[in-house]
Every structure is written in structure tokens, then in C-alpha cells.
Design an enzyme around this catalytic site. Structure first.
Site, PDB file in Angstrom:
ATOM      1  CB  CYS A 108     -79.815  -0.255 -55.198  1.00  0.00           C
ATOM      2  SG  CYS A 108     -80.444  -1.797 -55.915  1.00  0.00           S
ATOM      3  CB  CYS A 111     -77.357  -3.432 -58.584  1.00  0.00           C
ATOM      4  SG  CYS A 111     -78.923  -2.706 -59.101  1.00  0.00           S
ATOM      5  CG  ASP A 513     -37.591  -0.538 -34.961  1.00  0.00           C
ATOM      6  OD1 ASP A 513     -36.944  -1.065 -34.035  1.00  0.00           O
ATOM      7  OD2 ASP A 513     -37.104  -0.249 -36.063  1.00  0.00           O
ATOM      8  CG  ASP A 706     -36.911   0.441 -40.455  1.00  0.00           C
ATOM      9  OD1 ASP A 706     -36.860  -0.075 -39.315  1.00  0.00           O
ATOM     10  OD2 ASP A 706     -35.919   0.875 -41.057  1.00  0.00           O
ATOM     11  CG  ASP A 710     -38.861  -3.679 -36.965  1.00  0.00           C
ATOM     12  OD1 ASP A 710     -38.529  -3.905 -35.793  1.00  0.00           O
ATOM     13  OD2 ASP A 710     -38.423  -2.730 -37.639  1.00  0.00           O
TER      14      ASP A 710
END
Length: 861
Positions: A108, A111, A513, A706, A710
């Protein structure tokens, strides 16, 4: 394996020979520590135990004090600290050690909370996170302050079993756990069935009459049958409650254990003292029902984590290596960087490698989500976990084991599953306080019913203890997160952090971009313009044959376009020369061919056809004294870009294009894909500032990029996406990594995040409503203990099954690859001053990206 607490056994005599220890620091051996008089005795002691002859110390003179053999538990603990063992299971990270432990005994949310508190409290532990859905703990610790054996022993002391996570071992443990649950369930089912039959006889006797001797006999039989049900079948609840109390913690097993023990104890006393009522049928029935629920919940959790396990099982266990020109099949762990590996058709790539010989088609779907197989040949790289479809290839090994792309992806997925979003932290705090509240309510209920109707006090209090459960509340978020990250990984979407899903679901603006994100990021042949009397095939085949010797992006673009037209029987090229800034020249037979700039290819020619007008990059081709024609090259838009942008707008997002390119190129790209908001000529700092302005205005912004340029904007955005083949800096900055080149994965990620958050909210609502309804019904006596035992596991099961609906998330939001583009859907390259039209190299004095303009374009997108 259970590891008991270790106690020192240092003595004044040697543990091998029994002679007194010499002065000075003792020679010791862990665990223990054990002390020896010299290195020889220490070595002899170790050899005796490793040979399995530890009984020697038990049979020798018992008068030698302090001698004791190493127990199996001690040996297992010592093995955890072995450097060779840790190479397989422990990762080093900035001077710290990191390990994934599999925890047995997690039932649970309490635990999870208990194990995290114990682990985090150990000296030297920097991070301890337990995943409820997978029963795995991520622990980061300082090896100079804490040993792995001490860490595992600390978990063992609170009643849980911990061992380094191993996929094969995990499957074995899952089957063992499943068998154990089935055995406990069988005992409980047998006991409950028989006790309920006896209860029917007792109830019938109460109505129709039964002798006292017969009634007592039936009660004693019920006591005998119910005892193994309570203490064996229900032992998992009793043990969990006891371990928690021993440490001063209230676990979710405590209400169940109290309910079972109180009911059983009352019934046992009633049997001994000939009391009025016994409830053996109740206690056996609700324990049986709870175990059924736990079995179903365990199976559902295993399904939720199955996607992650599929990622782990991508790579094979063996590989065929070529050593001394002989093929040998070896375990994968024995393959080293630089080895030659042979992969036959139908086999899975065992390593990340470069193809040295052979051509084949590779299925990368399991790794990247890309459904279309790709054809790869010499010089190209393949990733471990992809499938070789139709040709034998020889690989030069680049990365193995934990260094492969598949292993890196798996680490990202596991990190996302282990990190808690804020919404889960709130649920965990609520669950931790819930048990204490329920115990107080149960006590109040018993006192009230003792005053109102003593005969119902026990039954109603037990029903309250059983029916209330924070497990559903604790499972609400992790079950959904594990399922969502697994479903995303199948599509090729990697969330680095579980909190990203929560942030992404509330995004209102998406910034894109251009170069490398909306576009392919590399030049392509957009159009062919053959001269009169020349076919497109002749123009393309002639230029491609020469450009196969080029390394320039424009030259490679022409070669890629025409490589299928090349004649393998054609005569070889002679005197291939590069004219920097102009073009490429070569001789084939008696014919001299030139490919490059206009001035270069038309030199000395009369009445040449004029090249087509426009801003696009032009490359000409000349064979002998004849101009064959022109190529128009540019950075083409991704095929799925318009559909992806339309999907983002369909999700209600405002889409903007941020680029460092010239305004005309940016405007053309924006118009082609349907973006209204656009900014051109931006430096990296400009992009970052624009995102900051939107955030200041109260908007949540995501950014897709990419390149290195950026990175500042990605770092500033609330959620950052790095597309496939992005630079290392962009990938490191991003929160979401796309494993293939489909831009449609961006709206797919947004849709999945929203669906995940919706399911988490549904789970929370269900958990709260369930307890708001169940608690009053139990308090007022409208639910029996048996009914409570049915309802409690069903609440947790409902939450897990609701989360599993995320496994049905497919690519309905992902535009199909190859979506048709408008006729003008490409981005023209800059004029010849920035890009050399020769197809061989940059123009003198210019270093620019395709689509850029101006002196700062090397830093623009």
C-alpha cells in the site's frame, strides 16, 4: 532473501587459528567484522567458506571463543559489496552510486512511505524513491559513507526484502509471489468455504434447536479451520502491521490486521467461554476476499508496468562475435566496444554499432515508434533493440550494455516514473494521515455501538476498519503515470520527469523552431530543370554519379536523389577535383563533368539556357561542352508539419513560429503549415525573451527545437521538446525527447498528457467519493465485514483498471507520415553569398545555416 541485522563479533583471538591477536590494528573481514592475526589466516578462512566447508569451524575445538561460521545471509550481504557484482547493478553518477532495488512486501501507499523514510534517513543517502506500481526503489547514495549491504540490511530490518533489480530475477520473483498468493488464497478459500458451511448449520440450529455439545463441537471445528486462515493466509497483513508498529508507523495493513485479530479473538473467547456469538465465517470470508483483490491488483499493476519491461527486454541475451575469423556466440555482457558482431536476418541488434558490411532493412518500431522500416548500409549506424529484417550485416560495436541507446531511453522512462509530480505528493501526504484517522473513527464507532447496541459494536467497527482504504488514493497517480510513460515510450515519446505530464496538460501556447523542426534540417532537391533535349533521368544520373564523391550537404542531397539511377558497370571516374567555392569536376572516359555554381558550369559555353528565377539555391550540371540543366535545392518542410500544426490548433493551442531565418523564408514556411504568429531574424536570446514575455503574461509555454541556438528558449519554456537528431545540449535541456522524426508526436504528447491528468483526477474523485460513502455506511451499520472486504480491494482495482485505459492510447493524434504538402511547401535557401552552390563546400568567408541570412546566422534557427 532476508538479511538480518549484523552484530559485531570482534574478539581478542584470531577467528581461524584461535591465537591471540597481535598489537596494532586488526586484520578484518566483513561482515562482522571478523578479526585475524595475519593475512594467511584471513585467506584460509575465506577459502574454507568459499569451498563450502564452513562446518569445519563448528566441528573443531569449541573452547576457542569467538569462532562462528559465516551465515548464508552474511555471505549474501558481503556479495553486495563486491566490486564485480556492483559493476552489473550499480551506476556511478557524479561520485555517487545509484541502484534500482526490487522490494518484496509492498502492499500500500503506507508501505511506500515507510520504506522511503527509512532509506532517506540512512547516512549518505541522497535520494530514495519507491514506485508503488512497480515495487522498485531508486536509491542514490555516497559509497564512502554507506555500503550497499548496509542499505539492504536496513530494509530487511523493517520486514521487507530488497535486492538489486534484475529483469530475469524479477520475473522469477513475480511468479514466486503469485504462487505464494495463490497458496494463501487456496488455504483461505478452503477455510472460508468450510467455516461458512458450519455457520449455516449453527444458524439453522439457532432457529430449529441444537444441543450445546453439538454447537460447541461446530465452534471448535471452526476455530481449528479458521486459525491457519488468520495466521497463514492473513499473515501478510499481520506482518506488515507488526513491522510498521515496531517502527512507530501506521501502515494500511494495520486496520485489516486489527479487524481480523479482534474478530478472531472475540470468536475464540466465545468458543472457550461458551459465549453467545462467533464470527469465524466473517473473518475467513473477508480475508479470502481481500486476498482475491490483492491477487487481481497485483496482476493489474504488472500490466501497467509491462511497457517498461518490454523496453528492457528489447536486447537479446547473446551475440555472435567474429574473433580470429571465427563466429562465436557469447553472452551479451562479454561483448566489448570494437568487437565485430554478426547479425543475421530476423535477429535483434545486440549492440549500438556501425555497419561494416552488408545492407539490410531495419525495423525500429519498438525503439523509436517509427512504423516504417529503414534501409541501412555500410557506414550507417544501428541501435541495439532494433530488428534486422532481411540481410546479414557485420557491425563494428560502438556501445554496449548500459551505454546503448535502448538503455538510455529506459533510464529516462524509469526516471520519469520515479519522480513524483506535485499532485502525487499531495495524495501521499493524505494517505499517510488516513490510517490514524480511521483508527480513531473505529474506536469511536465501537464506543457508540456499545452504548446503542452492544451486539453490533464488533461487527460495525470491523467493517469500518476493513472498508476504508487509502490504497486507491495512493495508486491514483503512480498507476496512471507508469501506464502513460509506457504508452508514450511505445510511440517514441520519452518524458524525462513525471511532473512534465502535469505541466504539459496545462500548456496554452506552443512555440516552434523552423530549421530542423518544421523542416527536415538538411538540403533536398526540390525541382529539376533539364535543358532542352535532356531528360530528367540523364541530368540526375550524371550529377549524382559525380556527387557521390562529395561530402558537401548540397552534393549529398543530389546523390541521395539520384543514387538509384547509378550504373554499377559505368567506367570509373578520373581526376575528380574540388574547386573550393565553385564546384566539383571529374572525368569519366573522355567526358569532363562539372557540377556547381552557375559561373563554374557555364564557363566557356555559348547560348546557355538561363537558370530558373527565384531565391532558391541553384546548382548546375555540365557534361563536356553541353549544359544538362539545373537543380533547385532547399530545406523542405517535414511531410507531417501541416497536419501536426492543425492538430495542435485543434487542441486549442496558440502556435507560433520563432526563427532566426530571413523574414521571407519564415513567412513562406508559416503560410505552408498554417501558422499565423511568426517572428523572424531572432537571436537565441530573443527567443528566450519572447517566451519570458508570454510567461509574464500568465501563459504556459512549450517550445520545440533541435539546435544549440534553441537551448536558451528550451530552458526557459515550461515544457521543452527536443526532436529526433537534436543536438546534445537541446536534448539535455528538454523535458520531452522525441525518438523519431514525426512532428505529429508533439500533439500526441499533449493529448496523452491531458488524458493522463484527466484519469488521475477521475481516480482521485473516485477514491474520495468511495470513502465519503463507505465510512458513513460502515459507521451506521449498513455494511457487514464481508461486504467491506469485497468493496475495499475493488476500489483499488477500479483505480488501476481506469489507469490501464491509457494503454489504448494510439496514434489517433499523430498525422500519418507522408501527409501531402502544398506545392510551395519548402523553405528556399539563402542566396549564393551564404551557401556555396557548387555542392562542395561553404562559400569563402561564409559559415551559415540553410535558410539563414546575415552575419549572425550561425547562431540562429
Amino acid at each position: 532473501m532476508r538479511f538480518p541485522d549484523q552484530t559485531p563479533v570482534m574478539t581478542s583471538t584470531c577467528h581461524h587459528c584461535g591465537l591471540p591477536l597481535p598489537p596494532g590494528p586488526p586484520i578484518t573481514l566483513e561482515p562482522g567484522p571478523l578479526a585475524f592475526c595475519c593475512i594467511g589466516c584471513k585467506t584460509a578462512y575465506r577459502l574454507i567458506h568459499e569451498a563450502g566447508l564452513a562446518e569445519y569451524y563448528q566441528r573443531r575445538n569449541p573452547g576457542l571463543s569467538g569462532l562462528r561460521p559465516e551465515t548464508p545471509a552474511e555471505a549474501a550481504l558481503r556479495a553486495l559489496d563486491d566490486p564485480e557484482f556492483q559493476k552489473l547493478h550499480v551506476r556511478q553518477r557524479d561520485g555517487l552510486h545509484e541502484i534500482h532495488l526490487f522490494l518484496e512486501g509492498i502492499h500500500c501507499a503506507a508501505c511506500v512511505w515507510l520504506n522511503e523514510r527509512i532509506l532517506a534517513g540512512l547516512p549518505g543517502v541522497h535520494q530514495a524513491q519507491v514506485n508503488f506500481a512497480t515495487h522498485r526503489a531508486l536509491v542514490v547514495w555516497d559509497p564512502t559513507r554507506l555500503k550497499l549491504s548496509e542499505l539492504v540490511a536496513a530494509v530487511a530490518r523493517i520486514g521487507y526484502r530488497a535486492e538489486p533489480y534484475n529483469p530475469d530475477r524479477n520475473e522469477l520473483l513475480h511468479r514466486r509471489r503469485h504462487r505464494d498468493l495463490l497458496l494463501r488464497l487456496a488455504v483461505a478459500g478452503f477455510g472460508a468455504g468450510n467455516v461458512m458451511l458450519i455457520a449455516v448449520a449453527l444458524h439453522a440450529g439457532a432457529w430449529q434447536g441444537m444441543t450445546d455439545d453439538l454447537r460447541n463441537f461446530f465452534r471448535w471445528v471452526s476455530l481449528v479451520v479458521a486459525t491457519p486462515v488468520v495466521f497463514y493466509s492473513g499473515g501478510i497483513f499481520l506482518r506488515g502491521a507488526f513491522n510498521g508498529l515496531r517502527l512507530g508507523r501506521l501502515t494500511m495493513d494495520l486496520p485489516i490486521a486489527l479487524g481480523a485479530l479482534v474478530t478472531y479473538g472475540h470468536s475464540a473467547i466465545a468458543t472457550l467461554l461458551h459465549g453467545p456469538e462467533v464470527y469465524f465465517d466473517t473473518v475467513t470470508a473477508f480475508l479470502f476476499t481481500l486476498l482475491v483483490g490483492r491477487l487481481l491488483e497485483s496482476a493489474a499493476r504488472a500490466r501497467a508496468a509491462a511497457a517498461t519491461e518490454r523496453l528492457r527486454s528489447l536486447t537479446p541475451r547473446t551475440a555472435t562475435v567474429i574473433r580470429a575469423d571465427r563466429e562465436t556466440t557469447v553472452p551479451l555482457r562479454e561483448v566489448q566496444v570494437g568487437d565485430r558482431v554478426l547479425v543475421r536476418p530476423g535477429e535483434t541488434m545486440p549492440v549500438d554499432g556501425e555497419i561494416r558490411s552488408g545492407t539490410t532493412t531495419v525495423d525500429q518500431a519498438m525503439l523509436t515508434g517509427e512504423s516504417r522500416p529503414v534501409t541501412l548500409g555500410p557506414g550507417q549506424t544501428v541501435a541495439a533493440g532494433t530488428t534486422n529484417l532481411d540481410g546479414a550485416v557485420e557491425l563494428h560495436t560502438l556501445r554496449v550494455g548500459e551505454g546503448t541507446t535502448a538503455a538510455h531511453i529506459l533510464r529516462l522512462v524509469e526516471a520519469a516514473q520515479n519522480r513524483r509530480p506535485p499532485i502525487q505528493s499531495l495524495a501521499d501526504r493524505m494517505a499517510a494521515r488516513f490510517v490514524g484517522t480511521i483508527l480513531l473513527l473505529a474506536l469511536a464507532s465501537a464506543l457508540v455501538w456499545l452504548w446503542l447496541d452492544p451486539s453490533r459494536a464488533l461487527e460495525n467497527s470491523v467493517a469500518l476498519l476493513i472498508i476504508t482504504c487509502p490504497c486507491a488514493l495512493g495508486l491514483a497517480t503512480p498507476a496512471a503515470m507508469v501506464t502513460a510513460t509506457g504508452a508514450a515510450a511505445r510511440l517514441g515519446i520519452i518524458f524525462k520527469d513525471g511532473a512534465v505530464l502535469e505541466r504539459l496538460a496545462s500548456i496554452g501556447r506552443m512555440a516552434l523552431d523552423k530549421t530542423g523542426t518544421l523542416t527536415e534540417g538538411e538540403p533536398q532537391v526540390l525541382a529539376l530543370h533539364p535543358a532542352p533535349g535532356v531528360s530528367e533521368t540523364e541530368l540526375l544520373a550524371t550529377a549524382a554519379a559525380l556527387e557521390r564523391h562529395s561530402e558537401h550537404p548540397l552534393g549529398r542531397a543530389i546523390f541521395r536523389r539520384g543514387r538509384t539511377l547509378l550504373d554499377p558497370q559505368a567506367p570509373p571516374w578520373d581526376q575528380v577535383r574540388n574547386h573550393p567555392g565553385q564546384g566539383l569536376e571529374g572525368q569519366q572516359g573522355n567526358m569532363v563533368v562539372r557540377v556547381g555554381r552557375r559561373e563554374f558550369v557555364t564557363e566557356g559555353l555559348q547560348d546557355c539556357p538561363h537558370p530558373p528565377a527565384g531565391d532558391a539555391t541553384l546548382v548546375g550540371c555540365r557534361a563536356g561542352g553541353r549544359l544538362l540543366g539545373w537543380f533547385t535545392l532547399g530545406d523542405a518542410l517535414r511531410a507531417d508539419a501541416p497536419a501536426a500544426v492543425a492538430a495542435l490548433r485543434g487542441l486549442g493551442l496558440t502556435v507560433d513560429l520563432l526563427s532566426g531565418d530571413q523574414p521571407s523564408a519564415v513567412a513562406q514556411a508559416a503560410a505552408a503549415v498554417g501558422i499565423d504568429g511568426q517572428r523572424a531574424g531572432l537571436l537565441p536570446a530573443d527567443k528566450e525573451a519572447i517566451i519570458g514575455q508570454w510567461q509574464t503574461a500568465g501563459q504556459r509555454v512549450a517550445m520545440v527545437g533541435d539546435g544549440i541556438n534553441d537551448a536558451p528558449a528550451l530552458a526557459r519554456a515550461d515544457v521543452a521538446f527536443a526532436v529526433a537528431n537534436a543536438t546534445g545540449l537541446s536534448t539535455a535541456t528538454a523535458h520531452v525527447v522525441l525518438l523519431n522524426r514525426r512532428l505529429g508526436l508533439v500533439p500526441a504528447a499533449v493529448a496523452l498528457a491531458r488524458r493522463t491528468l484527466a484519469i488521475i483526477h477521475q481516480n482521485f474523485l473516485f477514491s474520495i467519493v468511495y470513502n465519503l460513502v463507505a465510512i458513513p455506511m460502515a459507521l451506521t451499520g449498513h455494511v457487514s465485514p464481508l461486504g467491506a472486504a469485497v468493496a475495499m480491494p475493488l476500489s483499488s482495482l477500479a483505480v488501476v483498471l481506469n489507469a490501464l485505459r491509457l494503454n489504448r492510447f494510439r496514434e489517433e493524434w499523430i498525422p500519418p507520415h507522408g501527409h501531402p504538402l502544398p506545392a510551395a511547401a519548402h523553405c528556399p535557401a539563402v542566396e549564393s553569398g551564404g551557401i556555396d552552390r557548387s555542392g562542395l563546400g561553404p562559400a569563402p568567408g561564409a559559415v551559415r545555416r540553410l535558410g539563414g541570412s546575415g552575419p549572425s546566422d550561425s547562431l540562429r534557427g
